[in-house]
Design a protein around this motif. Structure first.
Motif, mmCIF file in Angstrom:
data_model
loop_
_atom_site.group_PDB
_atom_site.id
_atom_site.type_symbol
_atom_site.label_atom_id
_atom_site.label_comp_id
_atom_site.label_asym_id
_atom_site.label_seq_id
_atom_site.Cartn_x
_atom_site.Cartn_y
_atom_site.Cartn_z
ATOM 1 N N LYS A 1 2.036 1.907 -3.505
ATOM 2 C CA LYS A 1 0.907 2.419 -4.306
ATOM 3 C C LYS A 1 0.666 3.898 -3.987
ATOM 4 N N THR A 2 0.731 4.257 -2.703
ATOM 5 C CA THR A 2 0.529 5.661 -2.317
ATOM 6 C C THR A 2 1.635 6.545 -2.894
ATOM 7 N N SER B 1 0.825 -1.212 0.000
ATOM 8 C CA SER B 1 0.000 0.000 0.000
ATOM 9 C C SER B 1 0.860 1.263 0.000
ATOM 10 N N ALA C 1 0.827 7.150 -6.393
ATOM 11 C CA ALA C 1 -0.315 8.079 -6.505
ATOM 12 C C ALA C 1 0.143 9.514 -6.281
ATOM 13 N N GLN C 2 1.043 9.704 -5.299
ATOM 14 C CA GLN C 2 1.530 11.065 -5.013
ATOM 15 C C GLN C 2 2.356 11.606 -6.183
#
Ligand code: KG4
Ligand code: ZN
Length: 354
Positions: free
Chosen positions: A223-224, A220, A227-228
């Motif tokens: 993934k974050t 996770s 995304a950032q």
């Protein structure tokens, strides 16, 4: 080893593939088919349980009838019926289990409720994949959209989970990053294609869990971070080269994590000389290459079944049924499908023996 009276029918419908297969008593494939529901679920960006259950119900009876006809086998001639009994989406599990029990009851056949994870785990022992059959113990790295775990396979029904994801499954991470990049669902294959043209060093994304003891996974945070990075470049579609670099950077991070975790798992089970990879993510060439190298460095070798046997299918369910029938392990018709059914629960609890 007990003799099996005839071909074994296998049925799989625990997620979004409706599948049926017929194997002879030695495990040779007589007929098999997989119907993917990808098109039904794609507009929603993931599997919708209710749509899945209805589609299984609509398609499974015809599919089973079709493979029986193709193989020229009649129901009374079967040696047993095996269906995925869990873990998975309860609607689909009920469809497969009810159908298998109905056939077993009508024709007085043995019924086996197969653990889906056990079916993935035993695929490596299908005739023809490893000369002489994959010997126990071996390591299984199960990497799909729903699962991410590493298991030592000691015998049929005897498994030790060495580690698993503490958050997302690896395929889920591929799918979420693919979505951020505007690729369709499921996004793993498209992401791999995009990554091939990108620079994996441009974005040094985190490598969660790398170097830690044990063989747990976490995706996770990665993934974050992706995304950032995507958000930093503003709203709307990313420039093509930027998207390719993000995809390549993400995939490189995943590959390094998988290699590290697999290496740790092999150190935890040095007696295992085979590393078996299964699940849809096993289709990823970069991951396969890295795992081949890791296995070789530890004096072991990688077994990667053909992709169609790595992803969800019914051949593996019929084969797990055969392995269990040979040991006299069958289930009663009162078996209740199990949405949750950890693999190591089989080791302690066991199923009915008769
Ligand atoms: O085993 P599977 O067909 O279904 C289950 O999740 O049970 O695995 C599907 C997953 C999806 O998350 C998909 O994106 C991923 O496997 N996948 C890939 C690749 N092909 C499929 N991930 C990375 N690279 C690929 N080439
Ligand atoms: Zn699966």
């Amino acid at each position: 080893m007990r003799p099996i009276a005839g071909p074994v029918l296998g049925i799989e419908s625990s997620c979004d593939e409706t599948a049926a297969a017929l194997l002879d008593a030695d495990g040779r494939i007589l007929a098999e088919r997989v119907l993917s529901q990808e098109r039904e679920h794609a507009p929603y960006g993931g599997v919708v349980p209710e749509i899945a259950a209805r589609a299984h119900l609509a398609h499974l009876p015809g599919l089973v009838a079709r493979i029986m006809t193709e193989a020229g086998v009649t129901y009374p001639a079967l040696g047993g019926v095996a269906a995925t009994g869990g873990p998975g989406l309860i609607g689909g599990l009920i469809v497969a289990s009810s159908m298998a029990k109905g056939i077993a009851l009508a024709h007085s056949l043995p019924y086996v409720a197969v653990n889906h994870l056990e079916a993935h785990a035993l695929t490596a022992r299908l005739p023809g994949l490893v000369e002489g059959g994959a010997p126990f113990p071996y390591l299984l790295l199960l990497v799909s959209g729903g699962h991410c775990q590493c298991v030592r396979v000691d015998a049929v029904g005897a498994y030790r989970r060495l580690g698993g994801t503490v958050d997302d499954a690896v395929g889920e991470a591929f799918d979420k990053v693919a979505k951020l990049l505007g690729l369709g669902w499921p996004g793993g294959p498209a992401l791999e294609r995009l990554a091939a043209g990108g620079d994996p060093k441009r974005f040094p994304f985190p490598r969660p869990m790398k170097g830690r003891s044990g063989c747990d996974f976490s995706f996770s945070g990665l993934k974050t971070a992706v995304a950032q990075e995507v958000a930093r470049h503003g709203e709307g579609a990313l420039a093509a080269s930027l998207a390719a670099d993000v995809a390549a950077g993400f995939q490189r991070a995943v590959v390094e994590v998988m290699a590290d975790r697999a290496s740790h798992a092999m150190a935890m089970a040095p007696e295992a000389k085979l590393l078996v990879v299964a699940g849809g993510v096993a289709a990823n060439t970069a991951i396969r290459t890295a795992l081949t190298e890791v296995a070789a460095a530890r004096g072991a070798w990688l077994v990667a079944p053909p992709i169609r046997l790595c992803t969800d299918n019914a051949v593996m369910v019929a084969w797990a049924g055969i392995e269990r029938l040979r040991l006299g392990l069958t289930d009663g018709l009162d078996f209740a499908p199990r949405p949750r059914w950890p693999l190591d629960a089989l080791t302690s609890a066991g199923q009915d023996t008769n």
